[in-house]
Design a protein around this motif. Structure first.
Motif, short mmCIF file in Angstrom:
data_model
loop_
_atom_site.label_atom_id
_atom_site.label_comp_id
_atom_site.label_asym_id
_atom_site.label_seq_id
_atom_site.Cartn_x
_atom_site.Cartn_y
_atom_site.Cartn_z
N LYS A 16 -8.15 -1.45 -5.57
CA LYS A 16 -8.39 -1.28 -4.13
C LYS A 16 -8.95 -2.56 -3.50
CE LYS A 16 -8.87 3.60 -3.81
NZ LYS A 16 -9.40 4.38 -2.73
N TYR A 44 -10.09 0.65 1.05
CA TYR A 44 -9.82 -0.61 0.35
C TYR A 44 -10.92 -1.59 0.72
CZ TYR A 44 -5.32 1.46 -0.56
OH TYR A 44 -4.32 2.31 -0.98
N LEU A 75 0.84 -1.19 0.00
CA LEU A 75 0.00 0.00 0.00
C LEU A 75 0.88 1.25 0.00
CD1 LEU A 75 -2.62 -1.12 2.67
CD2 LEU A 75 -2.86 -1.17 0.18
N ILE A 86 -10.88 -0.44 5.67
CA ILE A 86 -11.08 -1.69 4.94
C ILE A 86 -12.55 -2.08 5.04
CG2 ILE A 86 -10.49 -4.13 4.76
CD1 ILE A 86 -7.75 -3.43 5.91
N LEU A 101 -8.20 -5.94 -1.91
CA LEU A 101 -7.07 -6.61 -1.27
C LEU A 101 -7.09 -8.12 -1.48
CD1 LEU A 101 -6.97 -4.58 2.07
CD2 LEU A 101 -5.66 -4.19 -0.04
#
Length: 141
Positions: free
Chosen positions: A108, A65, A24, A33, A110
């Motif tokens: 974005k 994200y 990141l 998140i 993960l």
């Protein structure tokens, strides 16, 4: 933009765990998140607009994200528990719509995990819709 690199394998209890490291931006003081799951795209009760709102927020927020946590597609077929006769779109259309929706924030995301609906399709027909979505988003690792 996060970088995807260095797959690592860890042995634990005889099973291999594949880890993907995400780099990141270093200038972030904090991150948000969002675990996104259970969209059930294709089900008549899907709250698609709610997910559009979340995707818009993630796209517009530099430190936001997400993790796609499964059951993004309803993927109901005749043999499944879900009701394929009330589905608003076919499983292929569901996949295409998910790719379109999450393509806006693919940098974005993960990780992408399968849910029981995706696993059911894989067990029944050998089709891994989670992998198909990841490949189309350019996130195959």
């Amino acid at each position: 933009m996060p970088g995807r690199n260095r797959p690592l394998s860890n042995q634990q209890g005889g099973d291999t765990i594949k880890t993907i490291k995400i780099d990141l931006p270093k200038n972030l003081e904090r991150i948000e998140i969002f675990p996104l799951a259970d969209l059930h795209l294709g089900d008549e009760n899907c709250d698609y607009n709610h997910f559009v709102t979340l995707v818009d927020y993630i796209r517009e927020t530099p430190n936001a994200y997400c993790i796609l946590g499964g059951d993004m597609m309803d993927t109901a077929v005749r043999q499944s528990i879900g009701d394929s006769y009330t589905a608003t779109m076919s499983p292929m259309e569901q996949l295409q719509q998910c790719v379109s929706l999450f393509g806006e924030i693919k940098d974005k995301i993960l990780c992408i995990l399968p849910g029981n609906h995706e696993q059911r399709v894989y067990r029944q027909d050998g089709i891994d819709t989670t992998q198909m979505m990841a490949v189309q988003l350019g996130l195959a690792d």
